[in-house]
Enzyme design. Structure first.
Site, PDB file in Angstrom:
ATOM      1  N   LYS A  51       0.840  -1.203   0.000  1.00  0.00           N
ATOM      2  CA  LYS A  51       0.000   0.000   0.000  1.00  0.00           C
ATOM      3  C   LYS A  51       0.871   1.247   0.000  1.00  0.00           C
ATOM      4  CE  LYS A  51      -3.460  -2.387  -0.068  1.00  0.00           C
ATOM      5  NZ  LYS A  51      -3.536  -3.549   0.817  1.00  0.00           N
ATOM      6  N   GLU A  54      -2.707   8.108   7.694  1.00  0.00           N
ATOM      7  CA  GLU A  54      -3.229   9.125   6.771  1.00  0.00           C
ATOM      8  C   GLU A  54      -4.515   9.712   7.322  1.00  0.00           C
ATOM      9  OE1 GLU A  54      -3.738   6.958   3.031  1.00  0.00           O
ATOM     10  OE2 GLU A  54      -5.715   6.252   3.642  1.00  0.00           O
ATOM     11  N   HIS A  57     -15.905  -5.174   5.668  1.00  0.00           N
ATOM     12  CA  HIS A  57     -15.077  -5.143   4.457  1.00  0.00           C
ATOM     13  C   HIS A  57     -15.448  -6.185   3.420  1.00  0.00           C
ATOM     14  CE1 HIS A  57     -12.930  -2.094   6.527  1.00  0.00           C
ATOM     15  NE2 HIS A  57     -12.702  -2.906   7.529  1.00  0.00           N
ATOM     16  N   ARG A 107      -6.647  -8.316  -9.997  1.00  0.00           N
ATOM     17  CA  ARG A 107      -7.374  -9.555 -10.306  1.00  0.00           C
ATOM     18  C   ARG A 107      -8.705  -9.238 -10.990  1.00  0.00           C
ATOM     19  NH1 ARG A 107      -8.600  -8.227  -4.942  1.00  0.00           N
ATOM     20  NH2 ARG A 107     -10.826  -7.803  -4.697  1.00  0.00           N
TER      21      ARG A 107
HETATM   22  C1  MV4 Z   1     -10.008   4.474   4.624  1.00  0.00           C
HETATM   23  C2  MV4 Z   1     -11.262   4.935   5.063  1.00  0.00           C
HETATM   24  C3  MV4 Z   1     -11.367   6.267   5.400  1.00  0.00           C
HETATM   25  N1  MV4 Z   1     -10.289   7.064   5.332  1.00  0.00           N
HETATM   26  N2  MV4 Z   1      -8.979   5.308   4.569  1.00  0.00           N
HETATM   27  C4  MV4 Z   1     -11.221  -0.147   4.274  1.00  0.00           C
HETATM   28  C5  MV4 Z   1     -10.522  -1.255   3.579  1.00  0.00           C
HETATM   29  C6  MV4 Z   1      -9.181  -0.741   3.247  1.00  0.00           C
HETATM   30  N3  MV4 Z   1      -8.743  -1.223   1.980  1.00  0.00           N
HETATM   31  C7  MV4 Z   1      -9.314   0.748   3.286  1.00  0.00           C
HETATM   32  N4  MV4 Z   1     -10.530   1.048   3.969  1.00  0.00           N
HETATM   33  C8  MV4 Z   1     -10.846   2.321   4.328  1.00  0.00           C
HETATM   34  N5  MV4 Z   1      -9.827   3.208   4.258  1.00  0.00           N
HETATM   35  C9  MV4 Z   1      -9.126   6.575   4.925  1.00  0.00           C
HETATM   36  N6  MV4 Z   1      -8.077   7.363   4.870  1.00  0.00           N
HETATM   37  C10 MV4 Z   1     -12.324   4.035   5.106  1.00  0.00           C
HETATM   38  C11 MV4 Z   1     -12.107   2.734   4.752  1.00  0.00           C
HETATM   39  C12 MV4 Z   1     -13.247   1.870   4.851  1.00  0.00           C
HETATM   40  C13 MV4 Z   1     -13.834   1.346   3.698  1.00  0.00           C
HETATM   41  C14 MV4 Z   1     -13.348   1.584   2.430  1.00  0.00           C
HETATM   42  C15 MV4 Z   1     -13.941   1.048   1.322  1.00  0.00           C
HETATM   43  C16 MV4 Z   1     -15.063   0.234   1.466  1.00  0.00           C
HETATM   44  C17 MV4 Z   1     -15.546  -0.033   2.705  1.00  0.00           C
HETATM   45  C18 MV4 Z   1     -14.948   0.520   3.843  1.00  0.00           C
HETATM   46  C19 MV4 Z   1     -15.476   0.257   5.095  1.00  0.00           C
HETATM   47  C20 MV4 Z   1     -14.898   0.781   6.214  1.00  0.00           C
HETATM   48  C21 MV4 Z   1     -13.772   1.587   6.089  1.00  0.00           C
END
Ligand code: MV4
Length: 491
Positions: free
Chosen positions: A118, A202, A237, A293
């Site tokens: 990441k 972040e 998720h 993918r």
């Molecule tokens: C975040 C976020 C809010 N702010 N990053 C969740 C999975 C991971 N790949 C990254 N995720 C998130 N990152 C920042 N800076 C909120 C999430 C997140 C989320 C993102 C996409 C789809 C569903 C989610 C559910 C909870 C939190």
């Protein structure tokens, strides 16, 4: 055009069948793998040949890289399609295929590895001019450094594992007092889950949307996008509902985001099908990660573009140039996917494996069902609980929703609890209908209240069904099930 003589599909369930369907249309022979409990699964019957790969546990079967490559050689397959999950984003597997003279249907092992970090991919995309969330440059080197960065970007902030996925090790931090502990905990979780303790910090967005772009890139690096999907409705998720295109997309935003998405793919030296994920809030978007993918929800992009993404993957892997240009790709209508999981929504979504006693899948205009199940099928407890993908296409979003509601009424799955009633609730929720979704949608009061009512109704529906079946009235049972839903729709 045939591309390959024989493809081994290193996966199971609906996605194995999805890939085999493309192969069959192209006249390519297929090789299936199966674990002990999957001996009689549909994907095994569908294939031209099938080989036992090992015991139930994924490590012994669908994750067993060496054994899978052996079977590919033994069956004289030219290429391997990994599907999603299992080995799909495993760079060691892609590398093994490359070394063994087998075509891995996906990007190169180097690209998979680079996008697996990441921090690395975020840094790479930032220098390419793609918007990213402000935060630490690279990994957290000291708590002092993290404190300075957090103060600068402003709380709340989020701690994430660089090797992470599925939200593992992710922690939201409200103020400086909580930062030290979150970093400690994040590093411990990251180390034990991924063998890599590297974390970064972040700015945290409280209610973002998850918007992603489907990408296709050929071996020469020609890259196009197949537009956007919105995947905000999820729990823990795991996505539950996806739609294409994103309901709040505007021509201006699409112009900017699609350009960023193509830049991401080109910067990564990407080849084959992939997805660029963004977070979106208040008119701004930020690159989050690239999935290297075929995704579960590729179906809805196929429905709105008419492009068979799996066939494109196969052609690209065979070295073919993309057969069309960006301007040839148009959006027609709107599509929605509901993931049907064997889970009990009244018991915290605990998975509910077991035997399917009755099964009738919906059909009619605009409906696509991708599933690996059938009546009498025994859902094994060892794997993912997703058993079917119900997709609806309409000329516009409201027609897609209406068709989805209608298809949910028609869908009969007995013997296991499923997420169908949850989807029923979502499709009838006024906020969803208005396109007002975000990543915390399912946690909101209004949907939780609404959901409970629908779930209780589902119990009634199932009881009615069971009673009719006991009396030998199969058709009456299905009609009764439909009627319960019809009566309550839209309330
Ligand atoms: C975040 C976020 C809010 N702010 N990053 C969740 C999975 C991971 N790949 C990254 N995720 C998130 N990152 C920042 N800076 C909120 C999430 C997140 C989320 C993102 C996409 C789809 C569903 C989610 C559910 C909870 C939190």
């Amino acid at each position: 055009m045939k591309y390959f003589d024989k493809i081994l599909i290193a996966n199971r369930g609906e996605i194995a069948i999805r890939v085999m369907r493309a192969c069959r249309e192209l006249g390519i022979e297929t090789v299936a793998l199966y674990s002990d409990p999957d001996k009689n699964a549909l994907h095994v019957k569908y294939a031209d040949e099938a080989f036992l790969v090992g015991e139930a546990h994924p490590k012994k079967s669908y994750l067993n890289r060496e054994r899978i490559v052996d079977i590919a050689h033994k069956s004289s397959a030219d290429a391997i399609h990994p599907g999603y999950g299992f080995l799909a984003e495993n760079s060691l597997f892609a590398k093994l295929c490359e070394d063994e003279g087998l075509v891995f249907i996906g990007p190169s092992s180097k690209t998979i590895e680079a996008m697996g970090s990441k921090i690395g991919s975020k840094r790479m995309m930032k220098s390419a001019g793609v918007p990213v969330l402000p935060g630490t440059e690279g990994g957290v080197s000291s708590v002092e450094d993290a404190k300075d960065v957090a103060a600068e970007v402003g709380y709340p902030v989020i701690v994430k594992a660089s090797a992470g996925g599925g939200g593992i090790g992710m922690q939201i931090v409200e103020d400086e007092a909580g930062l030290l502990e979150a970093i400690d905990k994040g590093m411990r979780i990251a180390e034990s889950a991924f063998g890599d303790a590297t974390i970064f910090v972040e700015k945290y967005l409280t209610k973002p949307r998850h918007i992603e772009f489907q990408i296709l890139a050929d071996a020469k690096g020609r890259t196009i996008h197949l537009y956007d999907r919105e995947c905000s409705i999820q729990r823990r998720h795991q996505k539950l509902v996806e739609e294409a295109p994103c309901p709040i997309m505007t021509p201006e935003l699409r112009e900017r985001m699609s350009e960023s998405a193509v830049t991401v793919a080109q910067t990564a030296g990407y080849s084959n099908a992939g997805t660029v994920e963004f977070l979106y809030a208040d008119g701004e978007y930020y690159f989050m990660e690239m999935n290297t993918r075929l995704q579960v929800e590729h179906t809805i992009t196929e429905l709105i573009t008419g492009i068979d993404i799996v066939k494109q993957q196969i052609a690209i892997a065979a070295g073919e140039d993309l057969a069309f240009e960006q301007d040839d790709v148009r959006i027609r209508g709107h599509a929605i996917e509901c993931r049907i999981n064997a889970e009990d929504p009244l018991n915290d979504f605990a998975s509910d494996p077991g035997k399917i006693l009755r099964y009738r899948s919906p059909g009619g205009p605009g409906i696509r069902v991708d599933s690996g199940i059938h009546m009498g099928y025994n859902i094994p407890a060892h794997y993912d609980s997703m058993i079917s993908k119900l997709c609806a296409w309409g000329m516009d979003r409201i027609e897609a929703i209406q068709r989805m509601r209608r298809a949910i009424y028609e869908y009969v799955i007995m013997g296991v609890k499923t997420t169908l009633p949850l989807h029923h609730a979502i499709m009838n929720n006024s906020h969803f209908v208005a396109g007002d979704t975000h990543t915390h949608f399912l946690k909101e009061e209004h949907i939780a209240r609404n959901l409970r009512r629908y779930l209780l109704e589902e119990e009634t529906r199932m009881a009615t069904l069971a009673e009719s079946l006991r009396q030998g009235k199969e058709i009456a049972a299905i009609a009764a099930a439909v009627n319960v839903y019809m009566k309550n729709a839209g309330k």
